[in-house]
Design a protein around this motif. Sequence first.
Motif, PDB file in Angstrom:
ATOM      1  N   ARG A   1      -3.935  -7.803 -18.818  1.00  0.00           N
ATOM      2  CA  ARG A   1      -4.509  -6.546 -19.291  1.00  0.00           C
ATOM      3  C   ARG A   1      -3.668  -5.365 -18.797  1.00  0.00           C
ATOM      4  NH1 ARG A   1     -10.787  -8.101 -17.959  1.00  0.00           N
ATOM      5  NH2 ARG A   1      -9.776  -9.352 -16.377  1.00  0.00           N
ATOM      6  N   LEU A   2      -3.427  -4.424 -19.706  1.00  0.00           N
ATOM      7  CA  LEU A   2      -2.727  -3.187 -19.411  1.00  0.00           C
ATOM      8  C   LEU A   2      -3.727  -2.049 -19.547  1.00  0.00           C
ATOM      9  CD1 LEU A   2       0.072  -1.837 -18.851  1.00  0.00           C
ATOM     10  CD2 LEU A   2       0.331  -1.644 -21.327  1.00  0.00           C
ATOM     11  N   TRP A   3      -3.791  -1.181 -18.529  1.00  0.00           N
ATOM     12  CA  TRP A   3      -4.832  -0.161 -18.449  1.00  0.00           C
ATOM     13  C   TRP A   3      -4.241   1.227 -18.648  1.00  0.00           C
ATOM     14  CZ3 TRP A   3      -9.892  -1.734 -16.801  1.00  0.00           C
ATOM     15  CH2 TRP A   3      -9.976  -3.093 -16.459  1.00  0.00           C
ATOM     16  N   SER A   4      -5.009   2.090 -19.324  1.00  0.00           N
ATOM     17  CA  SER A   4      -4.626   3.497 -19.463  1.00  0.00           C
ATOM     18  C   SER A   4      -4.927   4.235 -18.160  1.00  0.00           C
ATOM     19  CB  SER A   4      -5.394   4.158 -20.611  1.00  0.00           C
ATOM     20  OG  SER A   4      -6.762   4.342 -20.259  1.00  0.00           O
ATOM     21  N   ARG A   5      -4.413   5.442 -18.048  1.00  0.00           N
ATOM     22  CA  ARG A   5      -4.683   6.237 -16.843  1.00  0.00           C
ATOM     23  C   ARG A   5      -6.164   6.585 -16.729  1.00  0.00           C
ATOM     24  NH1 ARG A   5       0.030   8.481 -18.754  1.00  0.00           N
ATOM     25  NH2 ARG A   5      -1.056  10.292 -19.632  1.00  0.00           N
ATOM     26  N   ALA A   6      -6.870   6.584 -17.857  1.00  0.00           N
ATOM     27  CA  ALA A   6      -8.294   6.897 -17.847  1.00  0.00           C
ATOM     28  C   ALA A   6      -9.157   5.683 -17.505  1.00  0.00           C
ATOM     29  CB  ALA A   6      -8.720   7.454 -19.201  1.00  0.00           C
TER      30      ALA A   6
ATOM     31  N   ARG B   1       0.833  -1.197   0.000  1.00  0.00           N
ATOM     32  CA  ARG B   1       0.000   0.000   0.000  1.00  0.00           C
ATOM     33  C   ARG B   1       0.869   1.249   0.000  1.00  0.00           C
ATOM     34  NH1 ARG B   1      -5.247  -1.438   1.251  1.00  0.00           N
ATOM     35  NH2 ARG B   1      -5.516  -3.490   2.240  1.00  0.00           N
ATOM     36  N   ASP B   2       0.341   2.316  -0.637  1.00  0.00           N
ATOM     37  CA  ASP B   2       1.042   3.594  -0.596  1.00  0.00           C
ATOM     38  C   ASP B   2       0.703   4.311   0.716  1.00  0.00           C
ATOM     39  OD1 ASP B   2      -1.459   4.733  -0.828  1.00  0.00           O
ATOM     40  OD2 ASP B   2      -1.208   5.366  -2.906  1.00  0.00           O
ATOM     41  N   PRO B   3       1.315   5.458   0.991  1.00  0.00           N
ATOM     42  CA  PRO B   3       1.051   6.136   2.272  1.00  0.00           C
ATOM     43  C   PRO B   3      -0.413   6.483   2.502  1.00  0.00           C
ATOM     44  CG  PRO B   3       3.043   7.018   1.276  1.00  0.00           C
ATOM     45  CD  PRO B   3       2.426   6.103   0.257  1.00  0.00           C
ATOM     46  N   ASP B   4      -1.209   6.597   1.410  1.00  0.00           N
ATOM     47  CA  ASP B   4      -2.627   6.892   1.574  1.00  0.00           C
ATOM     48  C   ASP B   4      -3.461   5.648   1.863  1.00  0.00           C
ATOM     49  OD1 ASP B   4      -2.190   9.599   1.050  1.00  0.00           O
ATOM     50  OD2 ASP B   4      -2.340   9.277  -1.121  1.00  0.00           O
TER      51      ASP B   4
ATOM     52  N   ARG C   1      -2.009  -7.865  -9.468  1.00  0.00           N
ATOM     53  CA  ARG C   1      -2.622  -6.587  -9.811  1.00  0.00           C
ATOM     54  C   ARG C   1      -1.692  -5.455  -9.395  1.00  0.00           C
ATOM     55  NH1 ARG C   1      -7.836  -6.287  -6.745  1.00  0.00           N
ATOM     56  NH2 ARG C   1      -8.433  -7.882  -8.256  1.00  0.00           N
ATOM     57  N   MET C   2      -1.471  -4.518 -10.315  1.00  0.00           N
ATOM     58  CA  MET C   2      -0.673  -3.334 -10.024  1.00  0.00           C
ATOM     59  C   MET C   2      -1.522  -2.095 -10.282  1.00  0.00           C
ATOM     60  SD  MET C   2       2.997  -4.420 -11.718  1.00  0.00           S
ATOM     61  CE  MET C   2       3.812  -2.960 -11.083  1.00  0.00           C
ATOM     62  N   ARG C   3      -1.434  -1.119  -9.380  1.00  0.00           N
ATOM     63  CA  ARG C   3      -2.186   0.123  -9.503  1.00  0.00           C
ATOM     64  C   ARG C   3      -1.246   1.314  -9.445  1.00  0.00           C
ATOM     65  NH1 ARG C   3      -7.777  -0.457  -8.448  1.00  0.00           N
ATOM     66  NH2 ARG C   3      -8.367  -2.533  -7.683  1.00  0.00           N
ATOM     67  N   ARG C   4      -1.755   2.464  -9.887  1.00  0.00           N
ATOM     68  CA  ARG C   4      -1.035   3.716  -9.747  1.00  0.00           C
ATOM     69  C   ARG C   4      -1.280   4.286  -8.347  1.00  0.00           C
ATOM     70  NH1 ARG C   4      -2.929   3.303 -14.998  1.00  0.00           N
ATOM     71  NH2 ARG C   4      -1.344   3.608 -16.608  1.00  0.00           N
ATOM     72  N   ASP C   5      -0.576   5.363  -8.034  1.00  0.00           N
ATOM     73  CA  ASP C   5      -0.705   5.956  -6.703  1.00  0.00           C
ATOM     74  C   ASP C   5      -2.132   6.354  -6.365  1.00  0.00           C
ATOM     75  OD1 ASP C   5       1.900   5.633  -6.018  1.00  0.00           O
ATOM     76  OD2 ASP C   5       2.515   7.680  -6.477  1.00  0.00           O
TER      77      ASP C   5
END
Length: 221
Positions: A69-74, A20-23, A41-45
């Motif tokens: 699957r590779l996901w766009s920022r949108a 997990r990130d700091p949030d 599974r990988m996510r952005r911040d």
Amino acid sequence: MNQVLNGDTVIGEGGRLIVRDPDGDPVFETGQSPVGDYFTRMRRDDGALALTIGANSYPDDDAPSQMVRLWSRAGDIIVMDDYYADGWLGRPSLPVPWQSTGSTVNHSGGLATAWLAYIRAQNPVLVLRTQTATTASSASVEFQISNLSRGGGYQTIDSWSVTAGPATLHTITHPFDGCEHFNDLQMRIRHSTSGTGLVTTDVLGAYTRNTFSATEVPTAP
């Protein structure tokens, strides 16, 4: 203990590894999902999906088998293997380049090749849109595929008639039946006229895409 210098770290019996990130948003997860499949599974911040391997990458996801699957920022899937057709690329869609011949414009007489294309099959479904105009009483157009990887000759996939007057639009949606991923395919469009007059066929566009339903899965060779 905050280091593993030798040996394995094992997470089993339904466990998961979560970073997990700091949030508090999980940016990396692997192990057994709540519905039972083993996933990564990988996510952005901000929590948006970035890369997923598994059958349940988001709520209500009912993928029939594990997908990459590779996901766009949108939040759109921009790269994936095919949802229904095992062994095929799903996204991105790929353009099909076509080459015109000397018979593309103002042809008169028997069947002649107007357009040629050569691809290595990546997506399982072809979409082709053409436009044909004739000054003859009628004209005929046909679309054919030759699977060069299997040494086959041309097979007629579709044929249609055109009458004099406004240009006729025609769209073909064709699963690559009898083909496998990475087969070399040569395609051609031929046209002819009935009686005196001329015929011109234009390729407005062509691309390959993922399957939209199980009925579009190509038949086995």
